[in-house]
Scaffold this motif. Sequence first.
Motif, PDB file in Angstrom:
ATOM      1  N   ALA A 135       4.137 -12.786   6.415  1.00  0.00           N
ATOM      2  CA  ALA A 135       4.610 -13.903   5.595  1.00  0.00           C
ATOM      3  C   ALA A 135       3.474 -14.844   5.228  1.00  0.00           C
ATOM      4  CB  ALA A 135       5.705 -14.670   6.326  1.00  0.00           C
ATOM      5  N   LEU A 136       2.434 -14.860   6.046  1.00  0.00           N
ATOM      6  CA  LEU A 136       1.289 -15.739   5.784  1.00  0.00           C
ATOM      7  C   LEU A 136       0.387 -15.211   4.681  1.00  0.00           C
ATOM      8  CD1 LEU A 136       0.317 -16.736   9.434  1.00  0.00           C
ATOM      9  CD2 LEU A 136       1.419 -18.176   7.716  1.00  0.00           C
ATOM     10  N   THR A 137       0.617 -13.965   4.266  1.00  0.00           N
ATOM     11  CA  THR A 137      -0.214 -13.364   3.222  1.00  0.00           C
ATOM     12  C   THR A 137      -0.196 -14.203   1.948  1.00  0.00           C
ATOM     13  OG1 THR A 137       0.182 -11.150   4.100  1.00  0.00           O
ATOM     14  CG2 THR A 137      -0.593 -11.298   1.837  1.00  0.00           C
ATOM     15  N   SER A 138       0.969 -14.718   1.606  1.00  0.00           N
ATOM     16  CA  SER A 138       1.101 -15.516   0.383  1.00  0.00           C
ATOM     17  C   SER A 138       0.513 -16.913   0.534  1.00  0.00           C
ATOM     18  CB  SER A 138       2.582 -15.634  -0.008  1.00  0.00           C
ATOM     19  OG  SER A 138       3.144 -14.353  -0.214  1.00  0.00           O
ATOM     20  N   PRO A 218       2.409  -8.858  -1.463  1.00  0.00           N
ATOM     21  CA  PRO A 218       1.711  -7.794  -2.190  1.00  0.00           C
ATOM     22  C   PRO A 218       1.592  -6.479  -1.418  1.00  0.00           C
ATOM     23  CG  PRO A 218       0.175  -9.495  -1.459  1.00  0.00           C
ATOM     24  CD  PRO A 218       1.541 -10.035  -1.236  1.00  0.00           C
ATOM     25  N   VAL A 219       1.524  -6.561  -0.085  1.00  0.00           N
ATOM     26  CA  VAL A 219       1.423  -5.341   0.708  1.00  0.00           C
ATOM     27  C   VAL A 219       2.700  -4.521   0.592  1.00  0.00           C
ATOM     28  CG1 VAL A 219       1.186  -4.370   3.031  1.00  0.00           C
ATOM     29  CG2 VAL A 219      -0.268  -6.274   2.317  1.00  0.00           C
ATOM     30  N   ASN A 353      -6.212  -3.739   0.192  1.00  0.00           N
ATOM     31  CA  ASN A 353      -5.994  -4.959   0.972  1.00  0.00           C
ATOM     32  C   ASN A 353      -6.925  -5.154   2.171  1.00  0.00           C
ATOM     33  OD1 ASN A 353      -3.440  -6.472  -0.093  1.00  0.00           O
ATOM     34  ND2 ASN A 353      -2.928  -4.295  -0.205  1.00  0.00           N
ATOM     35  N   ILE A 354      -7.908  -4.263   2.335  1.00  0.00           N
ATOM     36  CA  ILE A 354      -8.885  -4.474   3.404  1.00  0.00           C
ATOM     37  C   ILE A 354     -10.259  -4.820   2.838  1.00  0.00           C
ATOM     38  CG2 ILE A 354      -7.673  -2.928   4.985  1.00  0.00           C
ATOM     39  CD1 ILE A 354      -9.887  -0.853   4.484  1.00  0.00           C
ATOM     40  N   LYS A 355     -10.338  -4.969   1.532  1.00  0.00           N
ATOM     41  CA  LYS A 355     -11.633  -5.262   0.909  1.00  0.00           C
ATOM     42  C   LYS A 355     -12.237  -6.542   1.476  1.00  0.00           C
ATOM     43  CE  LYS A 355     -10.661  -2.894  -3.460  1.00  0.00           C
ATOM     44  NZ  LYS A 355     -10.363  -3.035  -4.909  1.00  0.00           N
ATOM     45  N   GLY A 356     -13.478  -6.442   1.929  1.00  0.00           N
ATOM     46  CA  GLY A 356     -14.153  -7.578   2.537  1.00  0.00           C
ATOM     47  C   GLY A 356     -13.848  -7.747   4.007  1.00  0.00           C
ATOM     48  N   GLN A 357     -12.880  -6.983   4.522  1.00  0.00           N
ATOM     49  CA  GLN A 357     -12.498  -7.078   5.933  1.00  0.00           C
ATOM     50  C   GLN A 357     -12.472  -5.698   6.599  1.00  0.00           C
ATOM     51  OE1 GLN A 357      -9.641 -10.597   6.820  1.00  0.00           O
ATOM     52  NE2 GLN A 357      -8.667  -9.473   5.158  1.00  0.00           N
TER      53      GLN A 357
END
Length: 369
Positions: A135-138, A218-219, A353-357
Amino acid sequence: MKRKVLSTLLCATMVVSMAACGGKTTTDGGNTSAAPAATEKAAESKAETTAETTAETAAKASEDAIVLTYAEVNPLDTIVGMTGQKFKEEVESRSNGSIIIDIQASGVLGTENEVLDGMLGGTGTVDISRISAFALTSYGGEKSKLLSLPYTFVSRDHFWKFAESDLAREFLDEPSQNGTNLIGLFYGEEGFRHFFTKDPVSGIDDFKGKKIRVSNDPVMVGLVSGLGANATEVAFTELYSALQTGVCDGAEQPIANYKSNAFDEVAPNLILDGHTLGAIQVVISEDAWNKLTEEQQNILMEAGKAAGEYNKSISEQKENEVLDALRASGVNVVDVDDKTPWQEATKQVIADNIKGQEDLYQKILDLAK
């Protein structure tokens, strides 16, 4: 002290007796029954005073207690509902009632996003909320996003290795560090999430073209799209009627929530794909946190640790009990023996969704070893 008082009383009695007899000493025992009676009366009076003082103190403590409102979108008989109740018990016990947790369950305060909006907007309606980690994604939760990626956790043990590691604190601290004004208290889980549908399904091919409910995430949108289905955004509180009326053909939830919200009545087909482990997080607003003393803040953290351990101890057992009940009630439960096609279909949403991480995500994966 009692012996000293009694001795003094006896001496006083003897003096009075001697005075009455012109100073003559008597060997007759004086009437000593008055001393115990006085002592007993004094003790009763003291006990009554103590009881009154205790009652007054308790009443004053209740009046002065800090009340923190805790939002839960699911009913209290779910895994997350029970975890919230455990947190409440621990906080109130450890604080001797000086902190009260007022749990508002079954979504009466709104959806997870509505509650978070209120907390971040400073409405003061909600102090603490149990949310799905994703839920924190947004709200800028880039690290939290990693926890909701499909097929990240291969087992419950894998998740708990993460939740009990130093890495977990880094994730819990993310909201306060990125300016979201939320503080993470503890992690838990509500079991693996699975899809359920109105019409029978037998495998991944049956999802093509179906309208699958998703939250504003988005996920989840990417996951559903990867399966060939149409992501349909619907509020959780409206999901039952959306399934009933055909707005949605299916959705996904942990097993316990599926049953507790009676989704089996309108979508009696459950496919155990286990795409995501339902990682949960309990957060408190910085406004509420800053009103607490350091001691009270520590109480919340320790209570959270105990609630997390409780969650770990009940989750799998409760989930299995619900699954057995669903099978017995006639729900069409489809086991997925080979998840390879599902994993292949969701590779893109993971990559996006893992870009940069990438390194951080790999650390999570490595905990499975």
